[in-house]
Design a protein around this motif. Structure first.
Motif, PDB file in Angstrom:
ATOM      1  N   ARG A 101       4.932   8.633  -0.071  1.00  0.00           N
ATOM      2  CA  ARG A 101       3.491   8.844  -0.327  1.00  0.00           C
ATOM      3  C   ARG A 101       2.778   7.323  -0.223  1.00  0.00           C
ATOM      4  O   ARG A 101       2.387   6.930  -1.205  1.00  0.00           O
ATOM      5  CB  ARG A 101       3.423   9.519  -1.809  1.00  0.00           C
ATOM      6  N   PRO A 102       2.824   6.818   1.037  1.00  0.00           N
ATOM      7  CA  PRO A 102       2.223   5.578   1.054  1.00  0.00           C
ATOM      8  C   PRO A 102       0.924   5.421   0.923  1.00  0.00           C
ATOM      9  O   PRO A 102       0.725   4.337   0.317  1.00  0.00           O
ATOM     10  CB  PRO A 102       2.870   5.142   2.557  1.00  0.00           C
ATOM     11  N   LYS A 110      -0.500   6.956  -1.553  1.00  0.00           N
ATOM     12  CA  LYS A 110      -0.783   6.980  -2.944  1.00  0.00           C
ATOM     13  C   LYS A 110      -1.661   6.107  -3.525  1.00  0.00           C
ATOM     14  O   LYS A 110      -1.331   4.848  -3.476  1.00  0.00           O
ATOM     15  CB  LYS A 110       0.363   7.226  -3.657  1.00  0.00           C
ATOM     16  N   VAL A 111      -2.607   6.188  -4.097  1.00  0.00           N
ATOM     17  CA  VAL A 111      -3.450   5.223  -4.811  1.00  0.00           C
ATOM     18  C   VAL A 111      -2.896   4.662  -6.014  1.00  0.00           C
ATOM     19  O   VAL A 111      -2.946   5.542  -7.165  1.00  0.00           O
ATOM     20  CB  VAL A 111      -5.168   5.499  -5.135  1.00  0.00           C
ATOM     21  N   LEU A 112      -2.598   3.514  -6.204  1.00  0.00           N
ATOM     22  CA  LEU A 112      -1.892   3.017  -7.525  1.00  0.00           C
ATOM     23  C   LEU A 112      -3.059   2.092  -8.307  1.00  0.00           C
ATOM     24  O   LEU A 112      -3.055   2.369  -9.543  1.00  0.00           O
ATOM     25  CB  LEU A 112      -0.612   2.072  -7.137  1.00  0.00           C
ATOM     26  N   PHE A 113      -4.155   1.603  -7.437  1.00  0.00           N
ATOM     27  CA  PHE A 113      -4.897   0.828  -8.182  1.00  0.00           C
ATOM     28  C   PHE A 113      -6.209   1.254  -7.894  1.00  0.00           C
ATOM     29  O   PHE A 113      -7.051   0.816  -6.538  1.00  0.00           O
ATOM     30  CB  PHE A 113      -4.782  -0.830  -7.878  1.00  0.00           C
ATOM     31  N   PRO A 114      -7.012   2.246  -8.410  1.00  0.00           N
ATOM     32  CA  PRO A 114      -8.466   2.676  -8.115  1.00  0.00           C
ATOM     33  C   PRO A 114      -9.346   1.419  -7.831  1.00  0.00           C
ATOM     34  O   PRO A 114      -9.334   0.555  -8.757  1.00  0.00           O
ATOM     35  CB  PRO A 114      -8.550   3.648  -9.357  1.00  0.00           C
ATOM     36  N   GLY A 115     -10.218   1.631  -7.065  1.00  0.00           N
ATOM     37  CA  GLY A 115     -11.363   0.893  -7.198  1.00  0.00           C
ATOM     38  C   GLY A 115     -12.418   1.093  -7.907  1.00  0.00           C
ATOM     39  O   GLY A 115     -12.237   2.105  -8.655  1.00  0.00           O
ATOM     40  N   GLY A 116     -13.431   0.057  -7.800  1.00  0.00           N
ATOM     41  CA  GLY A 116     -14.418   0.394  -8.918  1.00  0.00           C
ATOM     42  C   GLY A 116     -14.934  -0.826  -9.245  1.00  0.00           C
ATOM     43  O   GLY A 116     -14.296  -1.931  -9.555  1.00  0.00           O
ATOM     44  N   GLY A 117     -16.386  -1.018  -9.277  1.00  0.00           N
ATOM     45  CA  GLY A 117     -16.842  -2.497  -9.585  1.00  0.00           C
ATOM     46  C   GLY A 117     -16.425  -3.405  -8.629  1.00  0.00           C
ATOM     47  O   GLY A 117     -16.655  -3.364  -7.491  1.00  0.00           O
ATOM     48  N   ASP A 118     -16.006  -4.698  -9.057  1.00  0.00           N
ATOM     49  CA  ASP A 118     -15.654  -5.531  -8.232  1.00  0.00           C
ATOM     50  C   ASP A 118     -14.124  -5.417  -7.650  1.00  0.00           C
ATOM     51  O   ASP A 118     -13.591  -6.251  -7.031  1.00  0.00           O
ATOM     52  CB  ASP A 118     -15.756  -7.052  -8.748  1.00  0.00           C
ATOM     53  N   ALA A 119     -13.540  -4.505  -8.319  1.00  0.00           N
ATOM     54  CA  ALA A 119     -12.044  -4.206  -8.035  1.00  0.00           C
ATOM     55  C   ALA A 119     -11.817  -3.440  -6.821  1.00  0.00           C
ATOM     56  O   ALA A 119     -12.493  -2.458  -6.531  1.00  0.00           O
ATOM     57  CB  ALA A 119     -11.283  -3.647  -9.158  1.00  0.00           C
ATOM     58  N   GLU A 155      -9.496  -1.200  -4.139  1.00  0.00           N
ATOM     59  CA  GLU A 155      -8.503  -0.146  -4.253  1.00  0.00           C
ATOM     60  C   GLU A 155      -7.263  -0.604  -3.557  1.00  0.00           C
ATOM     61  O   GLU A 155      -7.212  -1.246  -2.411  1.00  0.00           O
ATOM     62  CB  GLU A 155      -9.087   1.215  -3.774  1.00  0.00           C
ATOM     63  N   TYR A 156      -6.010  -0.321  -4.126  1.00  0.00           N
ATOM     64  CA  TYR A 156      -4.874  -0.487  -3.337  1.00  0.00           C
ATOM     65  C   TYR A 156      -3.959   0.743  -3.612  1.00  0.00           C
ATOM     66  O   TYR A 156      -3.738   1.238  -4.492  1.00  0.00           O
ATOM     67  CB  TYR A 156      -3.971  -1.685  -4.007  1.00  0.00           C
ATOM     68  N   THR A 157      -3.217   0.695  -2.383  1.00  0.00           N
ATOM     69  CA  THR A 157      -2.196   2.093  -2.459  1.00  0.00           C
ATOM     70  C   THR A 157      -0.817   1.506  -2.590  1.00  0.00           C
ATOM     71  O   THR A 157      -0.409   0.215  -2.626  1.00  0.00           O
ATOM     72  CB  THR A 157      -2.341   2.852  -0.939  1.00  0.00           C
ATOM     73  N   LYS A 158       0.138   2.436  -2.510  1.00  0.00           N
ATOM     74  CA  LYS A 158       1.705   2.136  -2.662  1.00  0.00           C
ATOM     75  C   LYS A 158       1.967   1.283  -1.478  1.00  0.00           C
ATOM     76  O   LYS A 158       2.646   0.418  -1.271  1.00  0.00           O
ATOM     77  CB  LYS A 158       2.410   3.297  -2.697  1.00  0.00           C
ATOM     78  N   ALA A 159       1.148   1.819  -0.136  1.00  0.00           N
ATOM     79  CA  ALA A 159       1.570   0.793   1.205  1.00  0.00           C
ATOM     80  C   ALA A 159       1.179  -0.511   0.899  1.00  0.00           C
ATOM     81  O   ALA A 159       1.807  -1.468   1.583  1.00  0.00           O
ATOM     82  CB  ALA A 159       1.063   1.570   2.340  1.00  0.00           C
ATOM     83  N   ASP A 160       0.083  -0.741   0.226  1.00  0.00           N
ATOM     84  CA  ASP A 160      -0.400  -2.196   0.099  1.00  0.00           C
ATOM     85  C   ASP A 160       0.381  -2.984  -0.849  1.00  0.00           C
ATOM     86  O   ASP A 160       0.933  -3.933  -0.685  1.00  0.00           O
ATOM     87  CB  ASP A 160      -1.836  -2.190  -0.696  1.00  0.00           C
ATOM     88  N   ALA A 190       9.450  -1.231  -5.205  1.00  0.00           N
ATOM     89  CA  ALA A 190       7.643  -0.857  -5.067  1.00  0.00           C
ATOM     90  C   ALA A 190       7.653   0.579  -4.567  1.00  0.00           C
ATOM     91  O   ALA A 190       6.555   1.234  -5.066  1.00  0.00           O
ATOM     92  CB  ALA A 190       7.401  -1.710  -3.859  1.00  0.00           C
ATOM     93  N   ASP A 191       8.387   1.229  -4.044  1.00  0.00           N
ATOM     94  CA  ASP A 191       8.319   2.453  -3.531  1.00  0.00           C
ATOM     95  C   ASP A 191       8.375   3.292  -4.932  1.00  0.00           C
ATOM     96  O   ASP A 191       7.775   4.399  -4.985  1.00  0.00           O
ATOM     97  CB  ASP A 191       9.441   2.981  -2.575  1.00  0.00           C
ATOM     98  N   GLN A 192       9.242   2.835  -5.934  1.00  0.00           N
ATOM     99  CA  GLN A 192       9.435   3.547  -7.334  1.00  0.00           C
ATOM    100  C   GLN A 192       8.167   3.283  -8.015  1.00  0.00           C
ATOM    101  O   GLN A 192       8.150   3.703  -9.204  1.00  0.00           O
ATOM    102  CB  GLN A 192      10.648   3.189  -7.942  1.00  0.00           C
ATOM    103  N   ALA A 193       7.263   2.605  -7.753  1.00  0.00           N
ATOM    104  CA  ALA A 193       6.039   2.265  -8.251  1.00  0.00           C
ATOM    105  C   ALA A 193       6.132   1.322  -9.554  1.00  0.00           C
ATOM    106  O   ALA A 193       5.791   1.495 -10.650  1.00  0.00           O
ATOM    107  CB  ALA A 193       5.133   3.612  -8.810  1.00  0.00           C
ATOM    108  N   SER A 194       7.370   0.724  -9.228  1.00  0.00           N
ATOM    109  CA  SER A 194       7.644  -0.455 -10.127  1.00  0.00           C
ATOM    110  C   SER A 194       6.551  -1.518 -10.076  1.00  0.00           C
ATOM    111  O   SER A 194       6.849  -2.517  -9.415  1.00  0.00           O
ATOM    112  CB  SER A 194       8.999  -1.207 -10.064  1.00  0.00           C
TER     113      SER A 194
END
Length: 322
Positions: free
Chosen positions: A21-22, A24-33, A35-40, A115-119
Motif C-alpha cells: 500500500r505505497p 497509503k497517506v501517513l501524513f495528511p496535508g492541510g494548512g502549510d503541511a 501530504e506524505y505517503t508510505k512511498a514517500d 518504514a513499510d511497517q509504518a514505523s
C-alpha cells in the motif's frame, strides 16, 4: 519496481523489500503541511540511510508505529514480531519479569522494512547490544516550558517558547565546554533540542545518570529563574525542565534523522552549534523534504567518535560545585 498487486518492490543491497500500500497517506496535508505517503517515507529512508544507519547499528530499538497514519492509533513496539524476516537482527534483553526481543537496524533493507511497517519514529537505546549496560551516549532533553491551554504552539504561534530552549542549550553547551566534554546538538522534530555527549562506554547507566543529574542541577542552581530539574510539572512553573531521564537502562531517545508523527513529517536533525544563532531555527525546521540535504553537510563531523570517560569531567564539575 511495482507488482501487479499494487505492491512496490525496492532494492536495498542484496535484498528486495516489498512496500505494501505505497499510496497509503501517513501524513495528511492541510494548512502549510504537505501530504506524505508510505512511498514517500520509504524513499526518504532509502536516501537518508547512509547518514542514519551509523546511529542505529547495534542498538536495540523501540518502534513508534502508525499503521493508519499519524491521525490513527499509535503502537509503541518493543518486541519483534515472529513474522519479521529472519534476516532482520534481534537482540534479547532482560526486563522485569522476563525478556524482550528488540529489533536492531543494521542495514538499509531493515530500515525500509520498518518504514513499510509504518514505523514512523525509531527510538534507540543509548547503549549497544554488545555492552548493553554501558551507554556510549548521554542525552539532555530540552523542551520548552508548557504553553497555556488554548494557546497555539510551534513556529509562528503567538507564544513560541523555543527561545527558552535555545538559551538553555547555549548555557548547557558552555558548561559542557567548561567540563571539557564534546557535545552535539539536534533538533528533535517535535518541540525542543537534544544535547548529546559521546562517552567511551566505560561507565554504567547509574554513573552516567548521576553525572547528568549533577550537571543539570549545577545549571539549574545557576539560573533558578529560567531552569529547573523538578520532575513534577506542577513544580516547574514557567521554567524549562532539564530532562535527564533517558539516561537509564531500557530508556530510549529518538534517533538522529528519524521522522516524527506530526504534520509535514518533521525530522530529528543534527545541527552545528553555530546554528543556535539562526533566527529561523526551531524544533521542526527540517522535514523529509530537506533533511537529507542537511545531513550531507556532516553537521557533527565525526564528533560522536570522540567518546570520553567521565572521571576528569566529574572532578571539574565537583570543583565548580564547591
Amino acid at each position: 519496481m511495482s507488482g501487479g498487486d499494487g505492491t512496490r518492490r525496492v532494492r536495498a543491497g542484496r535484498r528486495t523489500v516489498e512496500v505494501h500500500r505505497p499510496d497509503k497517506v501517513l501524513f495528511p496535508g492541510g494548512g502549510d503541511a504537505k501530504e506524505y505517503t508510505k512511498a514517500d517515507l520509504v524513499d526518504y529512508h532509502r536516501a537518508v540511510a547512509p547518514f542514519m544507519l551509523p546511529h542505529l547499528r547495534g542498538r536495540p530499538l523501540m518502534l513508534e508505529r502508525h499503521p493508519d497514519g499519524i491521525d490513527g492509533p499509535t503502537f509503541m513496539q518493543k518486541n519483534t514480531p515472529d513474522h519479521y524476516p529472519e534476516w532482520i537482527e534481534r537482540v534479547e534483553l532482560a526486563k522485569e519479569g522476563g525478556t524482550v526481543r528488540h529489533t536492531v537496524c543494521d542495514d538499509t533493507a531493515t530500515l525500509l522494512y520498518l518504514a513499510d511497517q509504518a514505523s514512523i519514529t525509531l527510538h534507540r537505546w543509548l547503549s549497544r547490544s554488545d555492552r548493553i549496560g554501558h551507554p556510549d551516549r548521554l542525552v539532555f532533553d530540552l523542551d520548552p516550558p508548557p504553553v497555556p491551554e488554548g494557546v497555539p504552539e510551534g513556529p509562528g504561534a503567538p507564544r513560541d517558547d523555543f527561545e527558552a530552549v535555545r538559551e538553555a542549550a547555549r548555557l548547557l553547551g558552555e558548561l559542557l565546554d567548561e567540563l571539557e566534554l564534546p557535545s552535539a546538538l539536534m533538533t528533535t522534530g517535535s518541540r525542543g533540542l537534544h544535547v548529546i555527549v559521546p562517552l567511551n562506554g566505560r561507565h554504567d547507566f547509574d554513573e552516567v545518570r548521576a553525572f547528568a543529574r549533577d550537571v543539570a542541577g549545577t545549571l539549574a542552581d545557576a539560573h533558578p529563574d529560567r531552569l529547573t530539574t523538578a520532575a513534577r510539572k506542577m513544580e516547574r512553573g514557567d521554567r524549562l525542565y532539564l530532562d535527564i531521564q533517558r539516561n537509564a537502562y531500557a530508556q530510549t531517545a529518538v534517533a538522529p534523522y528519524t521522522v516524527r508523527p506530526r504534520p509535514g513529517a518533521p525530522v530529528a536533525t543534527p545541527i552545528t552549534w553555530d546554528r543556535l544563532d539562526d533566527p529561523e531555527l526551531h524544533a521542526r525546521r527540517w522535514t523529509v523534504a530537506d533533511a537529507v540535504e542537511q545531513a550531507r553537510t556532516d553537521p557533527w563531523s565525526g564528533l560522536l567518535s570522540r567518546g570520553r570517560a567521565l572521571g576528569p569531567a566529574r572532578r571539574r564539575l565537583n570543583a565548580l560545585r564547591g
